[in-house]
Design a protein around this motif. Structure first.
Motif: not given
Ligand code: UDP
Ligand code: LCN
Length: 819
Positions: A298, A304-306, A308, A535, A580-581, A587, A611, A651, A657, A678, A682, A686
């Motif tokens: 990550l 990113g979220g995909q 997770v 979570y 956090m993003a 974002k 974050v 992170q 987290n 958005e 996720l 969370e």
């Molecule tokens: N996340 C993380 N560390 C970071 C930023 C994001 O672990 O520094 C994780 C966050 O907890 C979530 C995912 O990455 O599980 C982000 O998913 P989200 O759907 O919010 O956005 P995407 O990055 O997919 O657009």
């Protein structure tokens, strides 16, 4: 905006608009003259309104014009194209329902126009020759769907499964023979060549019905928990195979459901029966791009979220498969393979490892297959925008591996994002398997006018490949899993991501007059959840991960600047607002910092913790991210935020987290998700799972997740002052009412448990897999015809576009800087 009581709903816009224009003729003539002033162009609603404001500067007069039908029509206009002396309007009265009209500025006459003509209008702005070419290439995917029933109500969009059950019911209703397709289908069910449910003894509906009656009498006399093995042999003689249930009670229930269907089908029993069928054992999930791994990925580009989502999805899916297989009385082992790209240049991750078992599963693995080019295996990471040249070969190599590992074909293939969905379509079509797709985000809506401007954007984004790939996959797939309604059909004021593919044009290349119909019953909403073992609410003291707390204390409050955090919080008694993003522009993390910087009241009430990203822009590979990092530093400086902001680098440990969200809850703080758009979000769920009151963007999925003012709050990313004041109001209210914070926190949790859990998701997904497998069988001929069209599209158009995407060569790349 004006409401629409006066609109005669039996009539079209073209019927209503002339009168409406006539009533404000003087002002309208001037408005149209203004619209025409700048010549050919595309105007959005806000352009139309801004220019109207200039023409009719008296607010009362303007309100009068906008009152009634005209206001309603204008406010429902999503786009207008000016080609003097005409203005063509694309009007969207309801999600998914569009009408196009052409208005003459000379006499304000109104003419309805077809989708094709509207698209030609748009093309005139960008490529007149193409627009006027009578033989310009038009794609009409809808032409193959005439035999497929469609939903008609906007409010039903995304409820495909229940519509399919109703339609199947009507197909099977009537004389008993009408149920033969179901009997034929049951006869095909097998696992590794072994018949399931029924064998040839029961090859007609009449024989099956009779056998069910006999069995019911037999089963009712048995103790409910009698194992299936006790009566397996007798049932086999009668024509029944395994799969009905693990004990007498379950077998009886399943048989009852089928008896009901044979007697007089109804959607509930049919859906219930089909969902019990042993149809799915082996699942392949494609997610080629990015760094797909379980640790340390990550924060890496495109990751990113995909990732997770998929890992959590697999865990939930395996658990659901195991439970269903057990209940079916089978001892088969399910298999789930997440198929991604093997990246030799793995940057310390496991992305160079071919097979990796998925943590907390027994039968699920990540399979990594490298990208091959003429020069051999590609070592470096490739952006999701540049990935198309590698996919066909990847599909072939991956398919060979999958068949080998699974020792046969999978039963369901699921794609993720444009690249994964294309690969899933190619594989599913080749193997003749049910396909589902997931988009996470469709890029088309993220970039304004990215379709008509494709030539300008292609060198950077290769949108021509992406939009065609998306359209191909949407049409090839048997079902589409969306996280929210808005993803499909948007909201009252904003078209959905899929809806934007209903009709679009890539001037000079292809006019898609019918791309995807959001009323197609293939659309279903199954929202993801957040891993509730990670979570969970801050109140569950005994589960709290106290071992992380000293590190989190340090992360939030230590006074030093280092690689992991900069800035500090001088007053630690204040609650924390947290975000956090990834540091992408969309974002809008810098937007939040700016809102905070500007709002004195907010600064006096709370601290801000962010974050995301890292601190040195030169370490980023991504131009957008570099700019965001620089902007963050500038904002902290300009608004003198030192002492009030803590910026923590991206992170990667989700357990820590989870505890971090809970520690923020301990401060009676809040989570803020300020994205410009958005798709789902996720982090929003969370935070809510941890009991942290959440403010999230109104633009996109979070608008549906949160019920404003009840389970959290909506904020408008385009109205920073309003948003930051909403946060102020909340914390002020918390000061005077000690119960308010808890009230929002509890309602957020309740919302999650009712609608956003992986258990609910996995159940829905497998029900879709079962139902659409039957559905595709019933529409075999139509599906095959459409498949031919898609293949032509893929071969004659897409493959040529792919040739325009440069192929990476490892030697040409500078080494990736270490983070
Ligand atoms: N996340 C993380 N560390 C970071 C930023 C994001 O672990 O520094 C994780 C966050 O907890 C979530 C995912 O990455 O599980 C982000 O998913 P989200 O759907 O919010 O956005 P995407 O990055 O997919 O657009
Ligand atoms: C991609 C996104 O942009 C997010 O909005 C989603 O939550 C994520 O994927 C998971 O689907």
């Amino acid at each position: 905006m004006a409401s629409a009581p006066a609109l005669r709903r039996t009539e079209s816009i073209a019927d209503n608009m002339p009168d409406a224009l006539r009533q404000s003729r003087y002002h309208m003539k001037r408005c149209f003259a203004k619209y025409l002033e700048k010549g050919r162009r595309i105007m959005k609603l806000h352009h139309l309104m801004d220019e109207m404001e200039k023409v009719i500067d008296d607010k009362n007069e303007r309100d009068q014009v906008l009152h009634g039908i005209l206001g309603y029509i204008l406010c429902s206009t999503r786009e207008a194209v000016v080609i003097p002396p005409h203005v063509a309007f694309a009007i969207r009265l309801n999600p998914g329902s569009w009408e196009y009209v052409k208005v003459s500025s000379d006499d304000l006459s109104v003419e309805p126009i077809t989708t094709t003509d509207y698209l030609k209008f748009k093309e005139m702005v960008y490529d007149e020759n193409w627009a006027n070419d009578e033989n310009a290439f038009e794609a009409d995917f809808g032409a193959f769907d005439f035999s497929i029933p469609h939903l008609t109500l906007s409010s039903s969009i995304g409820n495909g499964l229940s519509f399919v059950s109703k339609f199947l019911t009507s197909n099977l209703t009537g004389k008993l023979q009408k149920t033969h397709p179901l009997v034929d289908y049951l006869l095909t069910l097998n696992h590794q060549g072994e018949n399931l449910m029924i064998n040839d003894t029961l090859n007609t509906a009449a024989k099956l019905q009779l056998a069910l009656i006999v069995s019911e009498v037999y089963l009712t006399a048995l103790p409910k928990d009698t194992p299936f093995s006790t009566f397996e042999l007798r049932f086999k003689e009668w024509g029944f195979e395994k799969g009905w249930g693990d004990n007498a009670e379950r077998v009886n229930e399943t048989m009852r459901a089928l008896s009901e269907v044979l007697q007089a089908p109804d959607p509930l029993n049919l859906e219930n029966f089909i969902s019990r069928l042993p149809t799915i054992f082996n699942v392949v999930i494609f997610s080629p791009h990015g760094y797909f791994g379980q640790a340390d990925v990550l924060g890496l580009p495109d990751t990113g979220g995909q990732v997770v989502y998929i890992l959590d999805q697999v865990r939930a899916l395996e658990a659901e498969l195991l439970s269903r297989i057990k209940q079916q009385g089978l001892n088969a082992k399910p298999q789930i393979l997440v198929v991604t790209r093997l990246i030799p240049d793995a940057r310390g991750t496991k992305c160079n490892q071919e097979l990796e078992s998925i943590i907390d599963t027994k039968h699920s693995n990540i399979l990594r297959v490298p990208f091959q080019t003429e020069n051999g295996i590609l070592h470096q990471w490739v952006s999701r925008f540049d990935i198309y040249p590698y996919l066909e070969r990847f599909t072939q190599d991956a398919t060979t591996k999958i068949l080998d590992i699974m020792e046969g074909k999978p039963d369901l293939i699921i794609g993720n994002y444009s690249d994964g969905n294309l690969v899933a379509s190619l594989t599913a079509s080749k193997l003749g398997i049910t396909q589902g797709t997931i988009a996470h985000a469709l890029e088309k809506t993220k970039y304004e006018d990215s379709d008509v401007k494709w030539k300008e954007l292609d060198p950077k984004y290769h949108f021509s490949c992406q939009f065609i790939a998306d359209t191909v996959a949407m049409n090839a797939t048997d079902f589409i899993i969306a996280s929210t309604y808005q993803e499909i059909a948007g909201s009252k004021d904003r078209p959905g991501q899929y809806e934007s593919h209903a009709a679009f044009t890539l001037p000079g290349l292809c006019r898609v007059v019918s791309g995807i119909n959001v009323f197609d019953p293939k659309f279903n909403i199954a929202a993801p959840g957040a891993d509730q073992s990670v979570y969970f609410p801050y109140t569950e003291k005994e589960r709290r991960l106290t071992s992380f707390q000293p590190a989190i204390e340090d992360l939030l409050y230590s006074k030093v600047n280092n690689n992991e955090h900069i800035g500090y919080l001088a007053d630690r008694k204040k609650p924390i607002i947290f975000s956090m993003a990834r540091l992408d522009v969309v974002k809008n993390i810098t937007g939040l910092v700016e809102w905070y910087g500007k709002n004195k009241k907010l600064r006096s009430l709370v601290n801000l913790v962010i974050v995301g990203g890292f601190f040195d822009p030169s370490k980023s590979k991504d131009r957008e991210e570099m700019a965001e990092i620089k902007k963050m530093h500038a904002l902290i400086e300009n608004y003198q935020l030192k002492g009030q902001i803590r910026w923590i680098a991206a992170q990667t440990d989700r357990h820590r987290n989870g505890e971090l969200y809970r520690c923020i809850s301990d401060t009676k703080g809040a989570f803020v998700q300020p994205a410009l758009y958005e798709a789902f979000g996720l982090t929003v769920i969370e935070a809510m799972n941890c009991g942290l009151p959440t403010f999230a963007t109104i633009q996109g999925g979070p608008a549906e997740i949160i019920v404003d003012g009840v389970s959290g709050f909506h904020i408008d990313p385009n109205n920073g002052d309003e948003s930051s004041n909403k946060i102020v109001d909340f914390f002020e209210k918390c000061r005077v009412d000690a119960t308010y914070w808890n009230k929002i926190s509890t309602a957020g949790l309740q919302r999650i448990n009712e609608c956003y859990t992986w258990k609910i998701y996995a159940n829905k997904l497998l029900n879709m897999g079962n139902s659409y497998t039957f559905w595709r069988r019933l529409h075999k001929e139509q599906k095959e015809a459409k498949q031919r069209y898609i293949q032509m599209f893929y071969n004659l158009l897409f493959k040529n576009l792919v040739k325009t995407v440069p192929i990476a060569t490892d030697a040409a790349q500078p080494p990736v800087p270490k983070q």
